[in-house]
Design a protein around this motif. Sequence first.
Motif, PDB file in Angstrom:
ATOM      1  N   VAL A 119      18.367   4.487  27.505  1.00 12.49           N
ATOM      2  CA  VAL A 119      17.810   3.410  26.696  1.00 12.49           C
ATOM      3  C   VAL A 119      16.536   3.922  26.042  1.00 12.49           C
ATOM      4  O   VAL A 119      15.593   4.328  26.713  1.00 12.49           O
ATOM      5  CB  VAL A 119      17.498   2.174  27.575  1.00 12.49           C
ATOM      6  N   GLU A 120      16.569   3.946  24.715  1.00 14.22           N
ATOM      7  CA  GLU A 120      15.386   4.360  23.975  1.00 14.22           C
ATOM      8  C   GLU A 120      14.648   3.115  23.522  1.00 14.22           C
ATOM      9  O   GLU A 120      15.226   2.240  22.890  1.00 14.22           O
ATOM     10  CB  GLU A 120      15.791   5.198  22.762  1.00 14.22           C
ATOM     11  N   THR A 121      13.403   3.056  23.886  1.00 13.34           N
ATOM     12  CA  THR A 121      12.612   1.911  23.461  1.00 13.34           C
ATOM     13  C   THR A 121      11.846   2.284  22.202  1.00 13.34           C
ATOM     14  O   THR A 121      11.278   3.364  22.098  1.00 13.34           O
ATOM     15  CB  THR A 121      11.628   1.480  24.555  1.00 13.34           C
ATOM     16  N   VAL A 122      11.884   1.405  21.255  1.00 15.74           N
ATOM     17  CA  VAL A 122      11.166   1.597  20.005  1.00 15.74           C
ATOM     18  C   VAL A 122       9.978   0.658  20.018  1.00 15.74           C
ATOM     19  O   VAL A 122      10.139  -0.545  20.178  1.00 15.74           O
ATOM     20  CB  VAL A 122      12.081   1.296  18.794  1.00 15.74           C
ATOM     21  N   THR A 123       8.807   1.241  19.877  1.00 10.29           N
ATOM     22  CA  THR A 123       7.592   0.436  19.870  1.00 10.29           C
ATOM     23  C   THR A 123       7.426  -0.192  18.495  1.00 10.29           C
ATOM     24  O   THR A 123       7.478   0.503  17.481  1.00 10.29           O
ATOM     25  CB  THR A 123       6.364   1.309  20.193  1.00 10.29           C
TER      26      THR A 123
END
Length: 141
Positions: A119-123
């Motif tokens: 899971v890549e979190t995008v700020t």
Amino acid sequence: MIGEFKAFIARGNVLDLAVAVIIGVAFGAIVTSLTDDIIMPLIGAATGGIDFSSHFVVLGAIPADYTGSPTDYAALKKAGVALFGWGAFLTAVINFLIVAFVVFLLVRAANKAMPPAVVETVTPASEVLLAEIRDELRRRP
């Protein structure tokens, strides 16, 4: 409105759900047969021949025109007699437990077969900007 409906139906989740429901109904029939035709007779044999599906308590009066057996659960139920069918309920509970256990095994096997999802979190840009402002304020004397 028709365009929206087409878009709704074309979404993968709806189609996946439809397939799951169809397979679930077929799987339910298999589990019911497994319970009624294999497991419950084995339990009955282990408990001295008890057939749970025929265990019930008559709660209401049997109609005067009733010609069937007073021990036939299905016929009494069809005649509209109020019954407390604890044997049928017990069979349904066992069906549920079997289905739940098989679903658990399937999900467990699927989770082991699939690699863990990354899971890549995008700020959000606003948070990046606020972090830059905070860092700049810390650098000032």
